[in-house]
Design a protein around this motif. Sequence first.
Motif, PDB file in Angstrom:
ATOM      1  N   GLU A 130      -0.455  12.369   1.792  1.00 39.83           N
ATOM      2  CA  GLU A 130       0.665  13.128   2.510  1.00 39.83           C
ATOM      3  C   GLU A 130       1.071  12.545   3.671  1.00 39.83           C
ATOM      4  O   GLU A 130       2.358  12.222   3.894  1.00 39.83           O
ATOM      5  CB  GLU A 130       0.105  14.594   2.779  1.00 39.83           C
ATOM      6  N   ASN A 131       0.174  12.130   4.658  1.00 40.48           N
ATOM      7  CA  ASN A 131       0.576  11.636   5.911  1.00 40.48           C
ATOM      8  C   ASN A 131       0.139  10.074   6.236  1.00 40.48           C
ATOM      9  O   ASN A 131      -0.940   9.937   6.503  1.00 40.48           O
ATOM     10  CB  ASN A 131      -0.056  12.379   7.030  1.00 40.48           C
ATOM     11  N   ILE A 132       1.166   9.299   5.572  1.00 38.69           N
ATOM     12  CA  ILE A 132       0.833   8.027   5.415  1.00 38.69           C
ATOM     13  C   ILE A 132       0.384   7.397   6.960  1.00 38.69           C
ATOM     14  O   ILE A 132      -0.515   6.298   6.868  1.00 38.69           O
ATOM     15  CB  ILE A 132       1.908   7.150   5.155  1.00 38.69           C
ATOM     16  N   TYR A 133       0.901   7.598   7.767  1.00 35.53           N
ATOM     17  CA  TYR A 133       0.764   6.861   9.237  1.00 35.53           C
ATOM     18  C   TYR A 133      -0.483   7.333   9.818  1.00 35.53           C
ATOM     19  O   TYR A 133      -1.436   6.543  10.261  1.00 35.53           O
ATOM     20  CB  TYR A 133       1.782   7.412  10.403  1.00 35.53           C
ATOM     21  N   GLN A 134      -1.121   8.661   9.575  1.00 33.29           N
ATOM     22  CA  GLN A 134      -2.329   9.273   9.935  1.00 33.29           C
ATOM     23  C   GLN A 134      -3.390   8.610   8.959  1.00 33.29           C
ATOM     24  O   GLN A 134      -4.460   8.081   9.395  1.00 33.29           O
ATOM     25  CB  GLN A 134      -2.483  10.721   9.826  1.00 33.29           C
ATOM     26  N   LEU A 135      -3.124   8.111   7.827  1.00 35.07           N
ATOM     27  CA  LEU A 135      -4.101   7.374   6.644  1.00 35.07           C
ATOM     28  C   LEU A 135      -4.142   6.092   7.212  1.00 35.07           C
ATOM     29  O   LEU A 135      -5.429   5.594   7.150  1.00 35.07           O
ATOM     30  CB  LEU A 135      -3.384   7.547   5.152  1.00 35.07           C
ATOM     31  N   ASP A 140       3.346   2.877  -0.127  1.00 34.43           N
ATOM     32  CA  ASP A 140       1.775   2.889  -0.145  1.00 34.43           C
ATOM     33  C   ASP A 140       1.268   2.070   1.090  1.00 34.43           C
ATOM     34  O   ASP A 140       1.904   1.535   1.566  1.00 34.43           O
ATOM     35  CB  ASP A 140       1.295   2.342  -1.323  1.00 34.43           C
ATOM     36  N   LEU A 141      -0.170   2.162   1.219  1.00 35.99           N
ATOM     37  CA  LEU A 141      -0.978   1.300   2.034  1.00 35.99           C
ATOM     38  C   LEU A 141      -1.413   0.249   1.030  1.00 35.99           C
ATOM     39  O   LEU A 141      -2.079   0.635  -0.053  1.00 35.99           O
ATOM     40  CB  LEU A 141      -1.896   2.076   2.916  1.00 35.99           C
ATOM     41  N   HIS A 142      -1.660  -0.806   1.351  1.00 29.82           N
ATOM     42  CA  HIS A 142      -2.478  -1.869   0.692  1.00 29.82           C
ATOM     43  C   HIS A 142      -3.805  -2.249   1.399  1.00 29.82           C
ATOM     44  O   HIS A 142      -3.678  -2.408   2.665  1.00 29.82           O
ATOM     45  CB  HIS A 142      -1.520  -3.106   0.218  1.00 29.82           C
ATOM     46  N   TYR A 143      -4.935  -2.151   0.869  1.00 30.66           N
ATOM     47  CA  TYR A 143      -6.081  -1.988   1.692  1.00 30.66           C
ATOM     48  C   TYR A 143      -7.088  -3.085   0.895  1.00 30.66           C
ATOM     49  O   TYR A 143      -7.251  -3.198  -0.324  1.00 30.66           O
ATOM     50  CB  TYR A 143      -6.498  -0.676   1.315  1.00 30.66           C
ATOM     51  N   THR A 144      -7.909  -3.669   1.786  1.00 28.42           N
ATOM     52  CA  THR A 144      -8.722  -4.549   1.318  1.00 28.42           C
ATOM     53  C   THR A 144     -10.084  -4.335   2.142  1.00 28.42           C
ATOM     54  O   THR A 144     -10.149  -3.861   3.166  1.00 28.42           O
ATOM     55  CB  THR A 144      -8.832  -6.291   1.531  1.00 28.42           C
ATOM     56  N   SER A 145     -11.273  -4.514   1.366  1.00 28.92           N
ATOM     57  CA  SER A 145     -12.448  -4.012   1.858  1.00 28.92           C
ATOM     58  C   SER A 145     -13.223  -5.417   2.405  1.00 28.92           C
ATOM     59  O   SER A 145     -13.248  -6.505   1.631  1.00 28.92           O
ATOM     60  CB  SER A 145     -13.525  -3.207   1.116  1.00 28.92           C
ATOM     61  N   LYS A 146     -14.193  -5.250   3.305  1.00 27.61           N
ATOM     62  CA  LYS A 146     -14.961  -6.237   3.712  1.00 27.61           C
ATOM     63  C   LYS A 146     -16.382  -6.569   2.528  1.00 27.61           C
ATOM     64  O   LYS A 146     -16.828  -7.603   2.533  1.00 27.61           O
ATOM     65  CB  LYS A 146     -15.875  -5.947   5.037  1.00 27.61           C
TER      66      LYS A 146
END
Lengths: 309, 249
Positions: free
Chosen positions: A231-236, A255-261
Motif C-alpha cells: 500500500e505505502n511504497i515509500y514506507q516499504l 513496484d520496488l526492485h529488490y536484490t538480496s545479499k
Amino acid sequence: MIVNCQNISKSYGGIQAVESVSFDVEEGNIFGFLGPDGSGKTTLFRILTTLLLPDNGSARIDGFDVVKDFRKVRNIIGYMPGRFSLYSDLSIEENLDFFATVFGTTLKENYHLIRDIYVQIEPFKKRLAGRLSGGMKQKLALSCALIHQPKLLVLDEPTTGVDAVSRKEFWDLLIGLKEKGITIIISTPYMDEAGMCDQVALMQKGKILSCDKPDEIIRKDGQQLYSLKAENIYQLLKDLRKYPETDTVFPFGQDLHYTSKEKDPDLEKLKSYLKERGHEKLVLAAITPGIEDVFMHLMEKENPLNEKL
Amino acid sequence: MKYTQRSTRHHDVVIDVQHMYKRFGSFVANDDLSFTVRKGEIFGFLGANGAGKTTAIKILSGLSKPTSGEISVAGYNVYNQTEAIKRNIGYMSQKFSLYDDLTLAENIRFYGGVYGLSRKVTRERMDELLEQFGLMDFKKSLITSLPLGWLQKLAFSVALLHKPSIVFLDEPTSGVDPITRRQFWELIYQAAEGGTTIFITTHYMDEAEYCDRVSIMDQGKIVALDKPQKLKQEYQAGTIYDVFLKIAR
C-alpha cells in the motif's frame, strides 16, 4: 561488419571522455548506445563521423579509416547531431536541396528513401526551418541526413526530451529505414529503447559496461531480482533499506526492485519482517531483470561507493 | 457561489485552477483547464510536446498571465499577485539549474539573495544542505567539479532553499543516470512528506507511476486526471505508458 571500432580513447584536459571503447556493428542492424549525459556517447559519435580525432585507437566504417579516409567516410554516413544544426534561415525545401547538392544528388533521386518521413513535413516545405516545431525539426534533420542514401545513419540522442508517443513514432520510422537496409547507430538515455535495438552498448563514464544483444546482456548479468509492492511504497522502500539482508532496493514504476545479499534468500522471513512493520497488500515475486536493472547493477559493480543518499 | 463552496471543502488546496484559458492569437494553448493540487501532493503533469504544459507552468509560476479563468497558487492570484507567487514557489528544470562559473557556495548565496533570505538564514540553510549531501569540502569548488548526477540533486535542494510551499520541476531527470534518477525521486518523496507540494513534468513514464495523481494533456486540454492506479483501471492498461499511448495518440 560495417563498423569496426578498436580501443578508441579521447580526453579533454584532464577528463577522460571515452576510454578504450571497442565494438563492431553488423550491416543492417540497429545498434544502440544507452547511457546518461556525460557518458561519452557524443564524443564517440563525433569520432565515428570524422568530426573529432581520437587520442588512441582506430575506427573503420565500411573499411574506411575515420582519420585517413575521412572524405570517403563522410560520403557513406548520415549524421544527425543532438542539437538541431540545420540552417534556420532556409526553408525546409532549401535545406534539403542544400544537403542534396553538397553530396552531388537531388531530392528527386532519393525521394523514395525519405518519403515516409518527408510527407509529414512536405505541406510546410516553404516554411523556414527555424520556425518549425521540435517534432518537425527532427523529421527535417532525419531527411537531410538520409538525402545522399548513406549506408550508415548515426543519430545522437534523437529522442531526448521527446514525449513517449512521439518517441514511439520515431522508432517506427527507424524500423522502416532498417527494412530498407540502412544500418543505424543511435544513442539514447531511455533504457526502454533497448528493446528496439539488435545490439546495445551500455555506457557510463566513457566506458562500455556491457555490449551484446539485449537478451544476452540480461542473461549474462544473471542477478536474481524480486519485485515488491505494498500500500505505502515509500514506507516499504525505507523498511527494506533497514533489512540486514538487503543489497539494493530501487523504485521501479509501480513496484520496488529488490536484490538480496544472500544467494538463496529466505523470502518468508522477509515477508514476515515487512508484515510486522504493518505493510498491507504485500506482493513479492521473482522477476527477470530488464536492461535498466542490469545497467544499475553494472553501475554499482563498477563503482560500489556510488553515492547513496 | 460554487467557488466558495469548493474552497471551504478543500482548505488544503495550494493550486486551484478553474477554467483557465490561454490564447495566442487564434491558437488556444490552454483550453479550459480545471484542477486542484493539495498540499504535500506529488502531481504529475504529463502530455505530448506542444500539448500546452509549458504555457500552463509559466502561468502557475507567475511568469505569464492567463487569458481568463480563476487561478490561485499558494493562496495568491495569478493576475496581480505574481511577485508573492514567485516568493512562495521553487522552480527547477533540466536546462537551467545552477551557474557553471560560480562555486557551490556562491550559487547558494545567489539563490538566497534572489529569494530575499537574510545572510544569516542563507548561511544556515547552506550548511544544512551541504551537510545533508556531505559536500562541505566542495563549498568553494566550481560546480563543474561535481559529478553531473549530483548537480541535479543539488539544484533541487537549492530550489527548496527558501522553503517554498510548491516546487515546479520541469523534466528534472532528463538525461540523468538511472540510479541518480531514483535518488532524485527519494528527495522528492522526502520533500512531499515534509508538506512541500511537487508539480512535476517528465517524459519517463515509469516516473509517472511515482506520482500521487497524474494529469495528461492533449492539444491544450486535460484529457485524464486521476491516481495512476485508477487511470490504469479506467483505460485497461498495465502501465501509465500504455495509458499515455492510448490517450495522446
